[in-house]
Design a protein around this motif. Structure first.
Motif, PDB file in Angstrom:
ATOM      1  N   ALA A 304       0.843  -1.199   0.000  1.00  0.00           N
ATOM      2  CA  ALA A 304       0.000   0.000   0.000  1.00  0.00           C
ATOM      3  C   ALA A 304       0.877   1.248   0.000  1.00  0.00           C
ATOM      4  O   ALA A 304       1.991   1.267   0.529  1.00  0.00           O
ATOM      5  N   LYS A 305       0.362   2.311  -0.607  1.00  0.00           N
ATOM      6  CA  LYS A 305       1.136   3.542  -0.760  1.00  0.00           C
ATOM      7  C   LYS A 305       1.474   4.173   0.585  1.00  0.00           C
ATOM      8  O   LYS A 305       0.649   4.237   1.484  1.00  0.00           O
ATOM      9  N   HIS A 306       2.723   4.651   0.730  1.00  0.00           N
ATOM     10  CA  HIS A 306       3.133   5.442   1.889  1.00  0.00           C
ATOM     11  C   HIS A 306       3.001   6.914   1.531  1.00  0.00           C
ATOM     12  O   HIS A 306       3.479   7.349   0.474  1.00  0.00           O
ATOM     13  N   HIS A 307       2.329   7.659   2.396  1.00  0.00           N
ATOM     14  CA  HIS A 307       2.067   9.067   2.110  1.00  0.00           C
ATOM     15  C   HIS A 307       3.145   9.969   2.715  1.00  0.00           C
ATOM     16  O   HIS A 307       3.736   9.660   3.747  1.00  0.00           O
ATOM     17  N   THR A 308       3.338  11.101   2.068  1.00  0.00           N
ATOM     18  CA  THR A 308       4.304  12.087   2.549  1.00  0.00           C
ATOM     19  C   THR A 308       3.643  12.977   3.602  1.00  0.00           C
ATOM     20  O   THR A 308       2.413  12.965   3.774  1.00  0.00           O
ATOM     21  N   MET A 309       4.444  13.790   4.286  1.00  0.00           N
ATOM     22  CA  MET A 309       3.897  14.729   5.247  1.00  0.00           C
ATOM     23  C   MET A 309       2.996  15.734   4.544  1.00  0.00           C
ATOM     24  O   MET A 309       1.970  16.163   5.089  1.00  0.00           O
ATOM     25  N   GLY A 310       3.365  16.054   3.294  1.00  0.00           N
ATOM     26  CA  GLY A 310       2.521  16.966   2.519  1.00  0.00           C
ATOM     27  C   GLY A 310       1.144  16.377   2.270  1.00  0.00           C
ATOM     28  O   GLY A 310       0.126  17.081   2.327  1.00  0.00           O
ATOM     29  N   ASP A 311       1.115  15.047   1.980  1.00  0.00           N
ATOM     30  CA  ASP A 311      -0.170  14.363   1.778  1.00  0.00           C
ATOM     31  C   ASP A 311      -1.001  14.377   3.062  1.00  0.00           C
ATOM     32  O   ASP A 311      -2.220  14.579   3.031  1.00  0.00           O
ATOM     33  N   MET A 312      -0.323  14.161   4.188  1.00  0.00           N
ATOM     34  CA  MET A 312      -1.037  14.119   5.475  1.00  0.00           C
ATOM     35  C   MET A 312      -1.640  15.473   5.808  1.00  0.00           C
ATOM     36  O   MET A 312      -2.739  15.572   6.363  1.00  0.00           O
ATOM     37  N   GLU A 313      -0.930  16.550   5.486  1.00  0.00           N
ATOM     38  CA  GLU A 313      -1.451  17.897   5.747  1.00  0.00           C
ATOM     39  C   GLU A 313      -2.708  18.178   4.919  1.00  0.00           C
ATOM     40  O   GLU A 313      -3.493  19.059   5.247  1.00  0.00           O
ATOM     41  N   LYS A 314      -2.889  17.376   3.844  1.00  0.00           N
ATOM     42  CA  LYS A 314      -4.069  17.530   2.997  1.00  0.00           C
ATOM     43  C   LYS A 314      -5.171  16.519   3.358  1.00  0.00           C
ATOM     44  O   LYS A 314      -6.133  16.333   2.610  1.00  0.00           O
ATOM     45  N   GLY A 315      -4.982  15.851   4.489  1.00  0.00           N
ATOM     46  CA  GLY A 315      -6.015  14.946   4.976  1.00  0.00           C
ATOM     47  C   GLY A 315      -5.832  13.487   4.598  1.00  0.00           C
ATOM     48  O   GLY A 315      -6.715  12.660   4.870  1.00  0.00           O
ATOM     49  N   GLN A 316      -4.703  13.154   3.995  1.00  0.00           N
ATOM     50  CA  GLN A 316      -4.450  11.761   3.639  1.00  0.00           C
ATOM     51  C   GLN A 316      -3.837  11.023   4.825  1.00  0.00           C
ATOM     52  O   GLN A 316      -3.239  11.634   5.719  1.00  0.00           O
ATOM     53  N   SER A 317      -4.000   9.687   4.859  1.00  0.00           N
ATOM     54  CA  SER A 317      -3.353   8.834   5.844  1.00  0.00           C
ATOM     55  C   SER A 317      -3.632   9.349   7.269  1.00  0.00           C
ATOM     56  O   SER A 317      -4.767   9.669   7.599  1.00  0.00           O
ATOM     57  N   CYS A 318      -2.611   9.474   8.092  1.00  0.00           N
ATOM     58  CA  CYS A 318      -2.778   9.905   9.483  1.00  0.00           C
ATOM     59  C   CYS A 318      -3.446  11.278   9.573  1.00  0.00           C
ATOM     60  O   CYS A 318      -4.133  11.587  10.557  1.00  0.00           O
TER      61      CYS A 318
END
Length: 340
Positions: A304-318
């Motif tokens: 499964a894809k690992h998200h970046t901190m940038g992705d997380m700031e946009k509501g992805q993953s954690c």
């Protein structure tokens, strides 16, 4: 004396082809798995063709190839069908002429299937029910003669037994397992998955509410090597998710322990340039359920894809929860997750 010796040599030379001819033109037996052997008589055929072997060899029968042809191929003028067309000789496609080559009664055919016991096909029972005799099945479409096994899913699409057993001509192959698989008791199935405890499927439990055809083969294919689906795919209605959707039965995107007995998810460690990040299932399960994260936010599948901190700031993953409202923001104190 010389005359007698010469005469003897002539007799030997003349007699040799006869001896060889007699040896090479004996009856040929073609063994059949489910019936008596078919016997080809050289004497009968040579009598009709003035002992001319070249009529058949090697124009029709290649002695080097030693290939056996199916009845469907003979009907297309291969092998015996080159002459047995109904013009020169009786047709191989003539139902009434079958017994001219196939002596005796067809035997029962037994199929051994791993995990399902033995299935027996009774020729006598079926021949009593069809109007076209052997040709009803041995027609190059239903039974090709190439001894190719088909799956239950293929039968449901009209292959082999499924050509008649479709719920119209005869009982359908989609269900009714006990009618062919006599004495079958489906066993408990165990799936082993990496990182979690085994998942066990009980046929006994499910058969109390459902029949075989409810699952096979719409959801589960009857064949070896059938695809194993991920939890994410089940969440979309595949495999167990066809019923376990939160409406007909509890959702697969829920309490893992219902199928994976004794399962306690461990800590997940992510290693990156910012230092090791440890995710504690135990801590989060005090406030949330498995279904809150899986599979909406975190798909349960390898790679499964690992998200970046940038992705997380946009509501992805954690970041779906760590948004500063539901929990501390992922765009904040790094050392809360990244232990340096």
């Amino acid at each position: 004396m010389q005359f007698r010796l010469a005469l003897l040599m002539v007799l030997i030379v003349c007699a040799s082809p006869v001896a060889l001819f007699a040896k090479e033109t004996k009856d040929v037996k073609f063994p059949l798995k489910n019936g008596d052997a078919v016997v080809f008589s050289h004497d009968v055929h040579l009598l009709k063709y003035n002992n001319n072997c070249r009529i058949c060899h090697n124009a029709i029968f290649d002695l080097k190839a030693k290939r056996h042809f199916t009845m469907a191929e003979m009907e297309k003028t291969k092998s015996c069908g080159a002459c047995h067309t109904g013009i020169k000789a009786f047709s191989v496609a003539d139902e009434k002429s079958c017994v001219k080559c196939h002596k005796g009664k067809p035997r029962n055919v037994e199929f051994k299937i791993k995990g399902l016991g033995q299935t027996t096909f009774n020729h006598s029972i079926h021949l009593a029910k069809v109007s076209d005799g052997c040709k009803s099945c041995h027609n190059g479409t239903v039974i090709t003669g190439k001894d190719r096994r088909v799956t239950m899913a293929q039968m449901e699409k009209g292959k082999t037994c499924g050509a008649c057993h479709n719920g119209k001509k005869a009982f359908t192959v989609a269900g009714n397992c006990g009618k062919c698989h006599a004495g079958m008791k489906p066993r408990e199935i165990t799936w082993k998955a990496k990182g979690v405890t085994d998942a066990k499927f009980s046929h006994d439990f499910h058969l109390e509410a459902f029949s075989c055809k409810d699952c096979h083969t719409k959801l589960f294919a009857f064949k070896a090597g059938a695809k194993h689906f991920t939890m994410a795919e089940m969440g979309k209605g595949k495999s167990c998710g066809g019923c376990h959707n939160g409406k007909e039965a509890f959702s697969v995107a829920g309490d893992c322990n219902k199928c994976h007995k004794g399962y306690k998810p461990g800590a997940v460690i992510f290693k990156n340039e910012g230092g090791e990040v440890k995710f504690s299932h135990e801590f989060h399960l005090e406030a949330y359920k498995c279904a809150d994260c899986h599979n909406k936010i975190f798909p349960m599948q390898a790679g499964a894809k690992h998200h970046t901190m940038g992705d997380m700031e946009k509501g992805q993953s954690c970041g779906a929860c760590h948004n500063g409202k539901d929990a501390f923001t992922s765009n904040g104190d790094c050392d809360k997750c990244h232990k340096m």
